[in-house]
Design an enzyme around this catalytic site. Structure first.
Site, PDB file in Angstrom:
ATOM      1  N   GLU A 196       1.868   4.271   7.395  1.00  0.00           N
ATOM      2  CA  GLU A 196       0.744   3.818   6.593  1.00  0.00           C
ATOM      3  C   GLU A 196       0.112   4.994   5.832  1.00  0.00           C
ATOM      4  OE1 GLU A 196       0.088   0.757   6.285  1.00  0.00           O
ATOM      5  OE2 GLU A 196       0.376  -0.361   8.128  1.00  0.00           O
TER       6      GLU A 196
ATOM      7  N   HIS B  39       3.487   1.803   2.042  1.00  0.00           N
ATOM      8  CA  HIS B  39       4.083   2.196   3.310  1.00  0.00           C
ATOM      9  C   HIS B  39       5.597   1.978   3.304  1.00  0.00           C
ATOM     10  CE1 HIS B  39       3.399  -2.144   4.715  1.00  0.00           C
ATOM     11  NE2 HIS B  39       4.651  -1.938   5.049  1.00  0.00           N
TER      12      HIS B  39
ATOM     13  N   ASN C 263       0.823  -1.210   0.000  1.00  0.00           N
ATOM     14  CA  ASN C 263       0.000   0.000   0.000  1.00  0.00           C
ATOM     15  C   ASN C 263       0.861   1.265   0.000  1.00  0.00           C
ATOM     16  OD1 ASN C 263       1.017   0.010   2.591  1.00  0.00           O
ATOM     17  ND2 ASN C 263      -0.979  -0.001   3.629  1.00  0.00           N
TER      18      ASN C 263
END
Length: 243
Positions: free
Chosen positions: A143, A138, A136
């Site tokens: 995050e 990160h 994603n």
């Protein structure tokens, strides 16, 4: 941004290890920012091989790790402290006193994050920061979020990160839900950054992070703004970048 394409994971690991080794040779007392996960394991193996061959001396090197699960002690084989000792620290001549990982056992998140940030500053910052890349986007455990976190902080892990990491635990329920991690600002203060990424499953996020918009929703995209970033990826991971 410099991109090095390797034909496979083994070559990727050699290329990345060569860059880290060059840093150590140029500055024997350098500060290395280190990462965990599956991506850098081959790089650490290559560094160990260089040390065993007498080509690399870690005796003056200091290290600071990106992150650590909150709640795991050093003896837990899924802690990043354990990982680093298994894959690198116990296999080379680095001084254990000069290796640093956030203390996942400290229940006071604010105090631990402040301590770790001050520790990094006391070293004069990081000379070379090694990073992997999450599906994603990160980096560390930063995050996707509305803002870029500046300094070391405690983060609630997303479901996608917990899902990605559950293969290392007995079940998803055993994966810690929080972690201590360097902030984006901390990472960006490193003098050099080295990203290692492999596999077709990373191709989409590589293209999005390094050739898309700079946004905290894709944390790694901020690396586009750093003056000295090298990405070492295999052909599969780099398959979707603009040519």
């Amino acid at each position: 941004m410099r991109i090095i394409e390797a034909k496979d994971y083994k070559e990727l690991s050699k290329q990345a290890a060569n860059i880290i080794a060059a840093q150590i040779v140029m500055k024997p007392d350098c500060v290395l920012g280190l990462a965990t996960g599956s991506s850098p394991i081959g790089t650490y193996d290559q560094l160990v091989e260089k040390y065993e061959n007498g080509d690399l001396d870690f005796s003056k090197v200091s290290s600071v790790n990106l992150d650590e699960y909150r709640g795991l002690d050093h003896e837990n084989d899924q802690s990043y402290y354990y990982f680093m000792h298994e894959h690198l620290f116990d296999r080379v001549n680095i001084d254990a006193e000069n290796t640093n990982v956030p203390d996942g056992t400290n229940p006071d998140a604010e105090a631990e994050c402040k301590r770790y940030e001050e520790l990094i500053r006391s070293y004069g910052g990081v000379d070379l920061q090694l990073l992997g890349l999450g599906h994603n986007g990160h980096i560390g455990f930063n995050e996707p979020a509305p803002i870029f976190e500046k300094e070391t902080h405690c983060v609630d892990l997303t479901e996608s990160t917990i899902e990605a990491n559950k293969r290392f635990f007995a079940s998803a329920d055993d994966v810690p839900k929080q972690a201590y991690t360097m902030g984006i600002g901390t990472i960006m203060r490193a003098k050099k950054i080295l990203v290692v990424v492999s596999g077709a499953d990373k191709a989409d996020i590589v293209a999005k992070a390094f050739f898309g918009d700079v946004t905290p929703e894709v944390p790694a995209s901020i690396l586009q703004m750093h003056p000295d970033v090298t990405i070492v990826g295999d052909a599969e991971a780099l398959a979707k970048i603009p040519r």
